[in-house]
Design an enzyme around this catalytic site. Structure first.
Site, PDB file in Angstrom:
ATOM      1  N   SER A 121      53.077  26.928  52.179  1.00 45.13           N
ATOM      2  CA  SER A 121      53.203  27.528  50.845  1.00 45.13           C
ATOM      3  C   SER A 121      53.954  28.841  50.905  1.00 45.13           C
ATOM      4  CB  SER A 121      51.797  27.784  50.308  1.00 45.13           C
ATOM      5  OG  SER A 121      51.872  28.574  49.152  1.00 45.13           O
ATOM      6  N   TYR A 145      43.899  31.775  50.520  1.00 43.58           N
ATOM      7  CA  TYR A 145      44.693  30.548  50.466  1.00 43.58           C
ATOM      8  C   TYR A 145      45.948  30.686  51.343  1.00 43.58           C
ATOM      9  CZ  TYR A 145      48.120  27.225  48.788  1.00 43.58           C
ATOM     10  OH  TYR A 145      49.090  26.264  48.744  1.00 43.58           O
ATOM     11  N   LYS A 149      46.915  28.887  55.114  1.00 45.96           N
ATOM     12  CA  LYS A 149      48.160  28.156  55.381  1.00 45.96           C
ATOM     13  C   LYS A 149      48.907  28.796  56.550  1.00 45.96           C
ATOM     14  CE  LYS A 149      48.030  24.938  52.214  1.00 45.96           C
ATOM     15  NZ  LYS A 149      48.089  23.509  52.529  1.00 45.96           N
TER      16      LYS A 149
HETATM   17  N1  UFG Z   1      50.055  32.736  35.102  1.00 42.88           N
HETATM   18  C1  UFG Z   1      49.806  33.284  33.868  1.00 42.88           C
HETATM   19  N2  UFG Z   1      48.962  32.608  33.029  1.00 42.88           N
HETATM   20  C2  UFG Z   1      48.373  31.441  33.365  1.00 42.88           C
HETATM   21  C3  UFG Z   1      48.637  30.873  34.630  1.00 42.88           C
HETATM   22  C4  UFG Z   1      49.487  31.561  35.481  1.00 42.88           C
HETATM   23  O1  UFG Z   1      50.301  34.362  33.528  1.00 42.88           O
HETATM   24  O2  UFG Z   1      47.623  30.908  32.557  1.00 42.88           O
HETATM   25  C5  UFG Z   1      50.982  33.430  36.014  1.00 42.88           C
HETATM   26  C6  UFG Z   1      50.335  33.773  37.345  1.00 42.88           C
HETATM   27  O3  UFG Z   1      49.649  34.986  37.292  1.00 42.88           O
HETATM   28  C7  UFG Z   1      51.562  33.797  38.253  1.00 42.88           C
HETATM   29  C8  UFG Z   1      52.483  32.743  37.643  1.00 42.88           C
HETATM   30  O4  UFG Z   1      52.025  32.567  36.300  1.00 42.88           O
HETATM   31  O5  UFG Z   1      52.174  35.022  38.200  1.00 42.88           O
HETATM   32  C9  UFG Z   1      52.436  31.413  38.343  1.00 42.88           C
HETATM   33  O6  UFG Z   1      51.072  31.030  38.482  1.00 42.88           O
HETATM   34  P1  UFG Z   1      50.612  29.574  38.934  1.00 42.88           P
HETATM   35  O7  UFG Z   1      49.142  29.555  38.908  1.00 42.88           O
HETATM   36  O8  UFG Z   1      51.367  28.561  38.164  1.00 42.88           O
HETATM   37  O9  UFG Z   1      51.145  29.485  40.428  1.00 42.88           O
HETATM   38  P2  UFG Z   1      50.906  30.466  41.659  1.00 42.88           P
HETATM   39  O10 UFG Z   1      52.196  31.196  41.870  1.00 42.88           O
HETATM   40  O11 UFG Z   1      49.691  31.287  41.536  1.00 42.88           O
HETATM   41  O12 UFG Z   1      50.587  29.466  42.836  1.00 42.88           O
HETATM   42  C10 UFG Z   1      51.295  28.290  43.019  1.00 42.88           C
HETATM   43  C11 UFG Z   1      50.403  27.294  43.732  1.00 42.88           C
HETATM   44  C12 UFG Z   1      50.124  27.752  45.091  1.00 42.88           C
HETATM   45  C13 UFG Z   1      51.400  28.096  45.796  1.00 42.88           C
HETATM   46  C14 UFG Z   1      52.215  29.062  45.016  1.00 42.88           C
HETATM   47  C15 UFG Z   1      53.501  29.344  45.692  1.00 42.88           C
HETATM   48  O13 UFG Z   1      49.188  27.125  43.039  1.00 42.88           O
HETATM   49  O14 UFG Z   1      49.474  26.739  45.766  1.00 42.88           O
HETATM   50  O15 UFG Z   1      52.450  28.533  43.741  1.00 42.88           O
HETATM   51  O16 UFG Z   1      54.252  30.266  44.970  1.00 42.88           O
HETATM   52  F1  UFG Z   1      51.143  28.648  46.980  1.00 42.88           F
END
Ligand code: UFG
Length: 332
Positions: A121, A145, A149
Site C-alpha cells: 500500500s 495499517y 504492510k
Molecule cells: N475522506 C473524506 N471523507 C470521507 C472519506 C474519506 O474526506 O468520507 C478523505 C480521507 O480523509 C482521505 C481521502 O478522502 O484524505 C481518501 O480516503 P479513503 O478512505 O478513500 O482512502 P485512504 O487514502 O484513507 O486509504 C486508501 C485505502 C488504503 C490504502 C490507501 C493508499 O483504504 O488501504 O488508500 O493511499 F492504503
C-alpha cells in the site's frame, strides 16, 4: 505463454481488488484457487476457479491447499484495510496483516511456492517529503495499517534473500476505485469508508451528507490529496507481476498509481458533475492516521513490466463506480 491449467492461489480473492484479479486470471487462462473467509468478500464475486472458505490464520488448511493444487504462485490480498480502524485496533491489524502473512509465507517456503505477489500500500510511505513518491523513498508509515504492510514487505525481502527459489513483488497500491465494465463485480462493503464510494452513496441519498475529513492540510485547497487509480489498471498490474516473476525470477517493489493527485474537494466536485447531484458536505476534523498527500511515481512498473494504464481519468473512474453503485442500489 503459460500453462493454461496452472493453479494460482489467491487469498482474499472474493474481495474488491482480489475478485477483479481473479476475473483477469481466469480470462488469461489461469485457474484461480480463491481462499477467503468472506469477512468482507462476496462469494458470488468469484467469477473463475475454485472457492475455498477459510481464514488466513488457518495455516494447516492453507498448507493442504498448496499441496493439493500444486501451487507455485500466490497472490496475497487477504488483509484488513481501514486506516482509522487500524489506529484503534492495532493488534487486529498486526495479527492478521503481519502475523498471518508470516505463516502463509512460511507455508509457501516449505511447500515449494516460487512466486508471491503481495498487496502492499501507498500507506507505507506515510508522511513523505516527495511528491510523487518513488519506491526507494523513505518509508514513514503513520498508522498500524501502513506499518503492518511495511513489516510484511521487510519480511518478504529477508526471506527472498535467503530462499533463492522464492521471489516476490510487493505492489504498493494507491487509491483504487471503479468497477468491472460489465458490472459483475465492484466495491461492496457493509461499512464503506472510501471517499468515492461514500460520495456516490451520498448522491444516491443513502447518507444525508458527506464528511470532509480535514480542511487545513498544507495543500492548495486545504484537503488531502490522493492518487486515484481505476481497478482494471491495478488488476492488470497483478497479471504482469505474476508473469514477470514466473519468467524473470526476480523480486521487486512497485508503486501502482497514475502520478496525478486530486484533493478531496476535487474528487467531490467531479462526483457532483458525474452524478448531477449537489449533495451536502460537512467540514469535519481530520481522520486519525491520514497522511496529507500520496501520489505515485509509477515509472518503474511501466519500465520493467510495460504496465500501460488505460483509465487515467478521474471522471471515468468515478463514472465507473457510479454505474456500480446505482446497480447495487437497485439490488440487481
Ligand atoms: N475522506 C473524506 N471523507 C470521507 C472519506 C474519506 O474526506 O468520507 C478523505 C480521507 O480523509 C482521505 C481521502 O478522502 O484524505 C481518501 O480516503 P479513503 O478512505 O478513500 O482512502 P485512504 O487514502 O484513507 O486509504 C486508501 C485505502 C488504503 C490504502 C490507501 C493508499 O483504504 O488501504 O488508500 O493511499 F492504503
Amino acid at each position: 505463454m503459460h500453462d493454461s491449467t496452472e493453479n494460482i492461489l489467491v487469498t482474499g480473492g472474493a474481495g474488491y481488488i482480489g475478485s477483479h484479479v481473479v476475473r483477469d486470471l481466469g480470462e488469461q487462462g489461469y485457474k484461480p484457487i480463491v481462499y477467503d473467509n468472506l469477512s468482507t468478500g462476496n462469494k458470488d464475486f468469484v467469477l473463475y476457479g475454485d472457492f475455498i472458505k477459510g481464514d488466513l490464520k488457518d495455516t494447516n488448511l492453507i498448507t493442504k491447499i498448496i499441496k493439493k493444487y500444486k501451487i507455485k504462485s500466490v497472490i496475497h490480498f487477504a488483509a484488513y484495510i481501514v486506516v482509522e480502524e487500524s489506529v484503534n485496533k492495532p493488534i487486529k491489524y498486526y495479527n492478521n496483516n503481519f502475523f498471518n502473512s508470516l505463516n502463509l509465507i512460511k507455508s509457501c517456503i516449505e511447500n515449494g511456492v516460487e512466486n508471491f505477489v503481495f498487496s502492499s500500500s501507498a500507506a507505507v510511505y506515510g508522511i513523505s517529503e516527495e511528491f510523487p513518491v518513488k519506491e526507494n523513498s523513505q518509508l514513514n508509515p503513520v498508522n498500524p495499517y501502513g506499518r503492518s504492510k511495511m513489516f510484511t514487505e521487510i519480511l518478504l525481502e529477508d526471506i527472498s534473500y535467503i530462499y533463492k527459489n522464492f521471489n516476490y513483488i510487493a505492489l504498493r497500491y494507491f487509491n483504487v476505485a471503479g468497477a468491472d465494465k460489465k458490472l459483475r463485480i465492484g466495491q461492496k462493503y457493509e461499512n464503506p469508508t472510501h471517499l468515492i464510494t461514500l460520495a456516490l452513496k451520498t448522491a444516491l441519498g443513502e447518507y444525508e451528507s458527506l464528511n470532509i475529513f480535514g480542511t487545513d492540510y498544507n495543500t492548495p485547497d486545504g484537503t488531502a490529496i490522493r492518487d486515484y487509480i481505476h481497478i482494471d489498471d491495478l488488476s492488470n498490474a497483478h497479471i504482469l507481476c505474476l508473469n514477470y516473476l514466473k519468467k524473470e525470477r526476480k523480486s521487486k517493489v512497485f508503486n501502482c498509481g497514475y502520478g496525478q493527485g486530486y484533493s478531496v474537494l476535487e474528487v467531490l466536485n467531479t462526483t457532483k458533475k458525474v452524478t448531477k447531484v449537489n449533495f451536502k458536505t460537512v467540514n469535519s476534523k481530520k481522520r486519525e492516521g491520514d497522511p496529507p498527500i500520496l501520489i505515485a511515481d509509477s515509472n518503474l512498473i511501466k519500465d520493467k513490466l510495460g504496465w500501460s494504464p488505460k483509465y487515467n481519468d478521474l471522471e471515468f473512474i468515478i463514472n465507473s463506480a457510479w454505474e456500480w453503485e446505482k446497480k447495487l442500489k437497485k439490488g440487481e
